[in-house]
Design an enzyme around this catalytic site. Structure first.
Site, short mmCIF file in Angstrom:
data_model
loop_
_atom_site.label_atom_id
_atom_site.label_comp_id
_atom_site.label_asym_id
_atom_site.label_seq_id
_atom_site.Cartn_x
_atom_site.Cartn_y
_atom_site.Cartn_z
N TYR A 96 0.85 -1.19 0.00
CA TYR A 96 0.00 0.00 0.00
C TYR A 96 0.89 1.24 0.00
O TYR A 96 0.60 2.22 -0.68
CB TYR A 96 -0.92 0.00 1.23
CG TYR A 96 -1.90 -1.13 1.25
CD1 TYR A 96 -2.95 -1.19 0.32
CD2 TYR A 96 -1.80 -2.16 2.18
CE1 TYR A 96 -3.85 -2.24 0.33
CE2 TYR A 96 -2.71 -3.21 2.19
CZ TYR A 96 -3.73 -3.25 1.27
OH TYR A 96 -4.62 -4.28 1.28
N ASN A 119 -12.16 -2.05 -5.34
CA ASN A 119 -11.93 -2.48 -6.72
C ASN A 119 -12.93 -3.58 -7.09
O ASN A 119 -13.02 -4.59 -6.41
CB ASN A 119 -10.49 -3.00 -6.86
CG ASN A 119 -10.25 -3.67 -8.19
OD1 ASN A 119 -10.79 -3.28 -9.20
ND2 ASN A 119 -9.41 -4.70 -8.17
N CYS A 127 -5.54 -6.19 -7.54
CA CYS A 127 -5.45 -5.84 -6.12
C CYS A 127 -4.94 -7.01 -5.28
O CYS A 127 -4.45 -6.82 -4.17
CB CYS A 127 -6.77 -5.29 -5.60
SG CYS A 127 -8.16 -6.40 -5.82
N HIS A 128 -5.03 -8.23 -5.83
CA HIS A 128 -4.50 -9.39 -5.12
C HIS A 128 -2.98 -9.34 -4.99
O HIS A 128 -2.40 -10.02 -4.16
CB HIS A 128 -4.93 -10.70 -5.80
CG HIS A 128 -4.41 -10.87 -7.18
ND1 HIS A 128 -5.02 -10.28 -8.28
CD2 HIS A 128 -3.33 -11.54 -7.65
CE1 HIS A 128 -4.34 -10.61 -9.37
NE2 HIS A 128 -3.31 -11.37 -9.02
N GLU A 154 0.25 -17.24 -10.12
CA GLU A 154 1.09 -16.39 -10.96
C GLU A 154 2.56 -16.78 -10.83
O GLU A 154 3.30 -16.76 -11.81
CB GLU A 154 0.85 -14.92 -10.62
CG GLU A 154 -0.52 -14.45 -11.07
CD GLU A 154 -0.78 -12.97 -10.84
OE1 GLU A 154 0.12 -12.25 -10.37
OE2 GLU A 154 -1.91 -12.53 -11.14
#
Length: 160
Positions: A96, A119, A127-128, A154
């Site tokens: 953040y 979001n 946002c993850h 990912e």
């Protein structure tokens, strides 16, 4: 008022409800439903079908970016935060604090967190990929277990 259309996608981590108009996608959110409700019909809009196809490619590890049109609906600050989130590369994370610095508002860490939580374009606006400054997983509207799954997914398919 523009008509909104829906299409569900059954992802490996739950049903995702896609909402959009004939021009763009406005929402991609995990549903807590167990079954698909909004299924593809002959008249299903191309933009919804494209979104579903690209999400499927993402979950198969074949897509790292999204190209279908989407619209950000929120305050100017929220849009700034969401745009900054798209700069976090696939399989990487940011904090953040880093997002606040990116939007040149270093003191807005909590506001960034709040915008992150609002979001509605899950996965596409990643946002993850936002974690705490200390490296811990922080809140995720879809549930922390999904956030953890997406980050691991990912990493597993990272091409770099």
């Amino acid at each position: 008022m523009t008509t909104q259309y829906k299409l569900d996608y059954e992802s490996p981590i739950g049903v995702i409800e896609i909402i959009g108009t004939d021009a763009a996608i406005s929402s991609i959110m995990f549903s807590e439903r167990d079954a698909l409700v909004n299924v593809k019909q002959d008249e299903t809009l191309k933009v919804l079908v494209d979104c579903k196809k690209q999400l499927h490619e993402y979950f198969k590890g074949e897509r790292y970016e999204f190209t279908f049109p989407y619209i950000l609906e929120g305050t100017d600050f929220q849009k700034k935060v969401w745009t900054a989130l798209t700069l976090i590369p696939y399989a990487e994370t940011g904090s953040y604090k880093e997002i606040a610095a990116l939007i040149q508002n270093e003191k807005a860490i909590r506001a960034v967190g709040s915008a992150n939580g609002k979001n509605v374009l899950s996965i596409v606006i990643p946002c993850h990929r936002v974690i705490g400054s200390n490296g811990t997983l922080t809140g995720y509207t879809g549930g922390l277990w999904r956030k953890e799954w997406l980050l691991q997914h990912e990493k597993n398919y990272n091409k770099s």
